[in-house]
Design a protein around this motif. Structure first.
Motif, PDB file in Angstrom:
ATOM      1  N   THR A 278     -15.945  -3.456   9.033  1.00  0.00           N
ATOM      2  CA  THR A 278     -14.900  -4.373   8.547  1.00  0.00           C
ATOM      3  C   THR A 278     -14.432  -5.325   9.629  1.00  0.00           C
ATOM      4  OG1 THR A 278     -14.146  -2.706   6.973  1.00  0.00           O
ATOM      5  CG2 THR A 278     -12.616  -4.495   7.503  1.00  0.00           C
TER       6      THR A 278
ATOM      7  N   LEU B  69     -13.052   4.625  -7.189  1.00  0.00           N
ATOM      8  CA  LEU B  69     -11.597   4.501  -7.258  1.00  0.00           C
ATOM      9  C   LEU B  69     -11.047   5.415  -8.353  1.00  0.00           C
ATOM     10  CD1 LEU B  69     -11.091   0.631  -6.929  1.00  0.00           C
ATOM     11  CD2 LEU B  69     -10.436   2.400  -5.272  1.00  0.00           C
TER      12      LEU B  69
ATOM     13  N   ASN C 178      -6.670   6.513   2.789  1.00  0.00           N
ATOM     14  CA  ASN C 178      -7.178   5.537   1.822  1.00  0.00           C
ATOM     15  C   ASN C 178      -6.930   6.023   0.387  1.00  0.00           C
ATOM     16  OD1 ASN C 178      -8.375   3.010   1.194  1.00  0.00           O
ATOM     17  ND2 ASN C 178     -10.404   3.958   0.937  1.00  0.00           N
TER      18      ASN C 178
ATOM     19  N   ASN D   7      -4.483   6.362  -3.212  1.00  0.00           N
ATOM     20  CA  ASN D   7      -3.799   5.438  -4.121  1.00  0.00           C
ATOM     21  C   ASN D   7      -2.293   5.442  -3.872  1.00  0.00           C
ATOM     22  OD1 ASN D   7      -3.766   8.163  -5.229  1.00  0.00           O
ATOM     23  ND2 ASN D   7      -2.714   7.257  -6.982  1.00  0.00           N
TER      24      ASN D   7
ATOM     25  N   ALA E 216      -7.571   2.001  -2.455  1.00  0.00           N
ATOM     26  CA  ALA E 216      -8.110   0.898  -1.641  1.00  0.00           C
ATOM     27  C   ALA E 216      -7.035   0.429  -0.677  1.00  0.00           C
ATOM     28  CB  ALA E 216      -8.588  -0.242  -2.540  1.00  0.00           C
ATOM     29  N   SER E 217      -6.338   1.384  -0.069  1.00  0.00           N
ATOM     30  CA  SER E 217      -5.185   1.057   0.781  1.00  0.00           C
ATOM     31  C   SER E 217      -5.538   0.921   2.259  1.00  0.00           C
ATOM     32  CB  SER E 217      -4.094   2.126   0.606  1.00  0.00           C
ATOM     33  OG  SER E 217      -4.606   3.413   0.904  1.00  0.00           O
TER      34      SER E 217
ATOM     35  N   SER F  99     -11.754  -1.927   4.500  1.00  0.00           N
ATOM     36  CA  SER F  99     -11.762  -2.580   3.186  1.00  0.00           C
ATOM     37  C   SER F  99     -13.120  -3.147   2.794  1.00  0.00           C
ATOM     38  CB  SER F  99     -10.707  -3.690   3.144  1.00  0.00           C
ATOM     39  OG  SER F  99     -10.980  -4.673   4.141  1.00  0.00           O
TER      40      SER F  99
ATOM     41  N   ASP G  91     -17.775   0.493   0.865  1.00  0.00           N
ATOM     42  CA  ASP G  91     -17.722   0.959  -0.519  1.00  0.00           C
ATOM     43  C   ASP G  91     -16.515   1.886  -0.686  1.00  0.00           C
ATOM     44  OD1 ASP G  91     -20.018  -0.458  -1.088  1.00  0.00           O
ATOM     45  OD2 ASP G  91     -21.353   1.285  -0.779  1.00  0.00           O
ATOM     46  N   SER G  92     -16.083   2.058  -1.916  1.00  0.00           N
ATOM     47  CA  SER G  92     -14.934   2.923  -2.202  1.00  0.00           C
ATOM     48  C   SER G  92     -15.199   4.324  -1.641  1.00  0.00           C
ATOM     49  CB  SER G  92     -14.701   2.971  -3.718  1.00  0.00           C
ATOM     50  OG  SER G  92     -13.602   3.809  -4.005  1.00  0.00           O
TER      51      SER G  92
END
Length: 243
Positions: free
Chosen positions: A132, A148, A187, A189, A211-212, A217, A220-221
């Motif tokens: 990132t 997610l 990471n 919710n 996705a915090s 970021s 991938d999730s």
């Protein structure tokens, strides 16, 4: 006419006999009035004294045992006691101490917080390039791919020690376990329902994959999962394997 010398000889002999008888009687009388002591030593070393008195018909006998005889009987008694003590020691049952039974149950094996592929492993203190930010830095946890909203569960029984939002890793929940180990779930919710001080069982839902995490970021999730022992980061994969 009888021989006068023969007659004289007869009277002389008679006078001598009378004198001898008298002397014998006097000696016997003189000795019976005195006590007589006869001392005799026995083979065992004991001294025996016999006292006779002419004036009484009862004889008194005194036996004195010497130290040698006393020692012989004392030694025999001591040897008998020692033999009895040896017999007791050899015949008494031997007590064997058994080791205490182990009552502690085996520690439970940790479970995966989410099911998925490890897409970024623990770097073991080495610098790795962040996908990132492009910055070379250590990766203190491992990233497990998950969609997610996938539920994240507690890997072992423990107590929630912190619920916070990290500037780089987003919403995080820390759980303290019985051995002092801390597991950290990042990471997540928004809007978690767990709170600090809450006791969680293994498998209890902590939250969901979110996705915090700004620092990851572009990946991938996933769930970012960390493990600390004595306030130092360790390999989460090894911890989950029970190593």
């Amino acid at each position: 006419m009888k021989n006068s010398n023969s007659g004289k000889g007869f009277y002389v002999a008679l006078s001598l006999c009378v004198a001898m008888v008298g002397a014998a009687c006097f000696y016997a009388y003189d000795q019976t009035g005195k006590p007589q002591t006869v001392r005799k030593t026995t083979d065992s070393g004991a001294a025996m004294t016999l006292t006779s008195a002419a004036s009484a018909t009862t004889h008194t006998t005194t036996i004195t045992t010497t130290a040698a005889t006393t020692q012989k009987y004392t030694t025999a008694a001591t040897e008998a006691e020692e033999a009895a003590a040896i017999l007791r020691r050899t015949t008494e049952p031997t007590t064997v101490s058994e080791p205490p039974a182990t009552t502690s149950a085996a520690a439970e094996q940790a479970i995966m917080p989410v099911d998925g592929e490890i897409i970024q492993p623990y770097s073991c203190g080495e610098l790795v390039k962040s996908p990132t930010t492009g910055v070379w830095q250590t990766h203190n946890g491992m990233d497990i791919a998950a969609a997610l909203g996938t539920e994240v569960v507690c890997v072992l029984d423990g107590t929630v020690s912190a619920v916070d939002e990290d500037a780089l890793l987003g919403v995080c929940v820390s759980v303290l376990h019985a051995d002092g180990t801390v597991t950290r779930y990042c990471n997540l919710n928004e809007g978690l329902e767990v709170f600090a001080g809450e006791n969680l069982e293994r498998g209890a839902v902590i939250g969901a994959v979110g996705a915090s995490a700004e620092a990851e970021s572009r990946m991938d999730s996933h769930l970012h999962f960390e493990v600390l022992k004595n306030d130092k980061y360790v390999d989460p994969a090894a911890f989950l394997r029970g190593e």
